[in-house]
Design an enzyme around this catalytic site. Sequence first.
Site, mmCIF file in Angstrom:
data_model
loop_
_atom_site.group_PDB
_atom_site.id
_atom_site.type_symbol
_atom_site.label_atom_id
_atom_site.label_comp_id
_atom_site.label_asym_id
_atom_site.label_seq_id
_atom_site.Cartn_x
_atom_site.Cartn_y
_atom_site.Cartn_z
ATOM 1 N N PRO A 162 0.545 -1.356 -0.114
ATOM 2 C CA PRO A 162 0.188 0.005 -0.088
ATOM 3 C C PRO A 162 0.582 1.313 -0.003
ATOM 4 O O PRO A 162 1.638 1.290 0.950
ATOM 5 C CB PRO A 162 -0.835 -0.080 1.387
ATOM 6 C CG PRO A 162 -0.052 -1.177 2.258
ATOM 7 C CD PRO A 162 0.817 -1.981 1.297
ATOM 8 N N LEU A 163 0.682 2.107 -0.837
ATOM 9 C CA LEU A 163 1.588 3.214 -1.215
ATOM 10 C C LEU A 163 0.701 4.560 -1.027
ATOM 11 O O LEU A 163 -0.511 4.477 -1.716
ATOM 12 C CB LEU A 163 2.060 3.206 -2.580
ATOM 13 C CG LEU A 163 3.212 1.938 -2.837
ATOM 14 C CD1 LEU A 163 3.550 1.741 -4.200
ATOM 15 C CD2 LEU A 163 4.392 2.048 -1.896
ATOM 16 N N THR A 164 1.362 5.638 -0.368
ATOM 17 C CA THR A 164 0.638 6.732 -0.238
ATOM 18 C C THR A 164 0.538 7.645 -1.488
ATOM 19 O O THR A 164 1.583 7.646 -2.368
ATOM 20 C CB THR A 164 1.194 7.731 0.754
ATOM 21 O OG1 THR A 164 1.077 6.958 2.225
ATOM 22 C CG2 THR A 164 0.519 9.002 0.984
ATOM 23 N N CYS B 28 3.125 3.226 10.269
ATOM 24 C CA CYS B 28 3.154 4.481 9.825
ATOM 25 C C CYS B 28 4.112 5.539 10.587
ATOM 26 O O CYS B 28 3.895 5.518 11.743
ATOM 27 C CB CYS B 28 1.866 4.875 9.481
ATOM 28 S SG CYS B 28 1.982 6.748 8.693
ATOM 29 N N HIS C 9 8.671 -4.189 7.990
ATOM 30 C CA HIS C 9 9.490 -3.282 7.411
ATOM 31 C C HIS C 9 10.643 -3.268 8.168
ATOM 32 O O HIS C 9 10.690 -3.023 9.307
ATOM 33 C CB HIS C 9 9.029 -2.001 7.187
ATOM 34 C CG HIS C 9 9.597 -1.034 6.403
ATOM 35 N ND1 HIS C 9 9.020 0.206 5.949
ATOM 36 C CD2 HIS C 9 10.556 -0.778 6.045
ATOM 37 C CE1 HIS C 9 9.806 1.038 5.379
ATOM 38 N NE2 HIS C 9 11.124 0.076 5.145
ATOM 39 N N ASN D 99 9.829 -6.729 3.968
ATOM 40 C CA ASN D 99 9.568 -5.308 3.134
ATOM 41 C C ASN D 99 10.835 -4.566 3.330
ATOM 42 O O ASN D 99 11.316 -4.521 4.413
ATOM 43 C CB ASN D 99 8.304 -4.622 3.601
ATOM 44 C CG ASN D 99 8.131 -3.387 3.110
ATOM 45 O OD1 ASN D 99 7.656 -2.414 3.484
ATOM 46 N ND2 ASN D 99 8.414 -3.066 1.604
ATOM 47 N N ASP E 125 13.829 -2.163 0.194
ATOM 48 C CA ASP E 125 14.771 -2.442 -0.503
ATOM 49 C C ASP E 125 14.674 -3.539 -1.958
ATOM 50 O O ASP E 125 15.843 -3.702 -2.333
ATOM 51 C CB ASP E 125 16.128 -2.343 -0.126
ATOM 52 C CG ASP E 125 16.294 -1.368 1.187
ATOM 53 O OD1 ASP E 125 15.708 -0.140 0.620
ATOM 54 O OD2 ASP E 125 16.985 -1.571 2.149
ATOM 55 N N ALA F 203 7.427 -2.318 -2.570
ATOM 56 C CA ALA F 203 7.038 -0.617 -2.446
ATOM 57 C C ALA F 203 7.470 0.197 -3.313
ATOM 58 O O ALA F 203 7.090 0.371 -4.355
ATOM 59 C CB ALA F 203 7.101 -0.372 -0.738
ATOM 60 N N ARG F 204 8.783 0.743 -2.865
ATOM 61 C CA ARG F 204 9.091 2.054 -3.872
ATOM 62 C C ARG F 204 9.895 1.462 -4.998
ATOM 63 O O ARG F 204 9.894 2.111 -5.885
ATOM 64 C CB ARG F 204 10.466 2.662 -2.979
ATOM 65 C CG ARG F 204 9.616 3.676 -1.829
ATOM 66 C CD ARG F 204 10.824 3.981 -1.048
ATOM 67 N NE ARG F 204 11.782 3.116 -0.300
ATOM 68 C CZ ARG F 204 12.700 3.480 0.367
ATOM 69 N NH1 ARG F 204 13.400 4.609 0.384
ATOM 70 N NH2 ARG F 204 13.402 2.435 0.919
#
Length: 697
Positions: A350-352, A435, A504, A537, A539, A562-563
């Site tokens: 889930p990404l903002t 978060c 994470h 989670n 890298d 994610a990123r």
Amino acid sequence: MAELTAEHGDLPALETAGDAPASNENGAHRTPEELVAKAIAPVKSEFLRPPPVRPCSSGHTEATPEAKASAPQSGLVKEKKSKRQLKRERQQEKKSALNLCPEIAKTGDISSCRYNDKCRFSHDLEAFNAQKPAELEGECPFLGAEEPCPFGLACRFSGTHKVVASASTPNSHKKSFEMNSLKKDVQKLLWKNKMRLPKSEACLKSLGLMVHNKSVKKILEEVESKEPASKDCSVANGNDCKDGVPSELTNLDHPWEVAEGNSAAAINVTVADELRPLKKQKNILEEENSIGNADDGTDILQRDSKESYTLNEQKASTDNMMIENDDGSLKLNPREKKLIDLRDKLYLAPLTTVGNLPFRRLCKSLGADVTCGEMAMGTNLLQGQASEWALLRRHSSEDIFGVQICGAYPDTVARTVELIGQECTVDFIDINMGCPIDLVVNKGAGSALLTKPMRIKAIIEAASGTVETPITVKVRTGYFEGKNRIDSLIADIGYWGSSAVTIHGRSRQQRYSKLADWDYIYQCAARAPDSLQVLGNGDIFSYVDWNKRKSDCPSLSTCMIARGALIKPWLFTEIKEQRHWDIASGERLNILKDYVRFGLEHWGSDRKGVETTRHFLLEWLSYTYRYVPVGLLEVVPQQLNWRLPSYYGRDDLETLMASDSAADWVRISEMLLGKVPDGFTFAPKHKSNAYDRAENG
């Protein structure tokens, strides 16, 4: 809102393209190994853009005005507007002739609006046609649908509405649809606080977590604040705790008395926020049968029919009993709940902001198996905020889909999950406990929960006991750097009712700085029970990273991406095909075109929908420029923490895509969505050159 951080421990904040020098102080070019050691992308020398320099009077060199003019510019190009200014602009927009009534836009008939003069939209067709922006190139995204375009005259592609799709043209809209929209009647009930949620109330009551007096929360928070945040309050660290409860709370004569300080005075309340009652509520079997104790320590429940049932002593709690809810239904045992299998699946985090439905839909087309919506605040969902409910929308292509919620208290989370279970179609519900954003942490949610293990327990138990949908949890290693605590809770998280936990590999204090601590993730995965799926989670940026994490720890169920997906969404294809994809600029442009098409279908093809699509496209482009094509690198694969030197691409489009200038991102958007409106400005919500707060936790 965002802060500059570093991805490497001994590096300053990540610099933008052009800031990372490819040569040393003497002017000699560094070797690829030296560049990698300094976390600088080792771009081949023939593609590097040498900065023109000239000597100054002091003997030093400085960039020429030509070099400064040609250097990439910052992405921050607009000032933040005040709320009053934004409100004034919205009011002016409502009065504009471009704000045409949707009913009139669909039919072209002024008399079609049932509100007539009371309608808040414009009914002036002539003024609308005179001010309407020029049409965009291409076809209307709703051209192949069974029904006409819902935006009619307001569609920026209205000239193509007369075109009749041929019989051979596949109709993608028949199988493509969205779900989980907020119904008006439900929204009105939420606005008036009249939405009945009996299952959550029954579960909270059985756990002793019903809170009607806000002062109770304040009292318990004061008690929690007395406990050092660095200490673990769990069964594993038991000197200061008993059964996971602080010792200062276990010596009370009454289960609902909360001592304040060392005084003898105690406040007697009817409910507790953090503690389960010492006396469990009797279940149906206990009320109808007597309980005897066997010699081996097990409890035997004897019925009148002389049938005996043996229960494991350590599991003799509410999650092993068939509790009857207020509505008469029986609450499921955790072993009877629906299961979700995430093992070896490619999971898009889930990404903002950027993790919206069109982006998830794009990632699905590129190989993602599991998708999850952006983090939604439970309090906002319970208040019926349409903008928050939009984060729960699901596309039909998302075959394994979950939503992520955030809440500070078990009653909020329990009611939220029941509401989602009633109104939405989801495969799992993820609770964010990682978060790092101050706005969330200051409310006691997100990473703040890492300092309150008993509240984590209450939240998971309340959520899992309310719905049949699997509950998953996302956490960080801990709140403070160097004080990890998830390893002491990992065995209990599954017992409390969670089906999976994502770790994470950074603390809240680290935010997104330094590399993720995968050794600690492996340690937690090894301690987890077999029934709890553990996801890592941090890298993951190539199939090599994916393979290493999976091979190093076989007990790890899968890795969350994610990123890496923000910068190159074709990462899912690379992992499935086990290759480094040297993707051409034209192929990248086609991916952007798919995203724009998905965005127009989701946000609309009218003026507002086009500009909304452009806004989120620009937000995404503020990450994609970080990608360095495989053919330009001396060392493959690219690492997520590498800084980028200024370089040329293999063609003009690839060079344009490598720019960190917001003006160049706007140019790319104009290639896909036409010219921007007059006075258009853009500033990225996240400072992506520092990778700050790209995802939730």
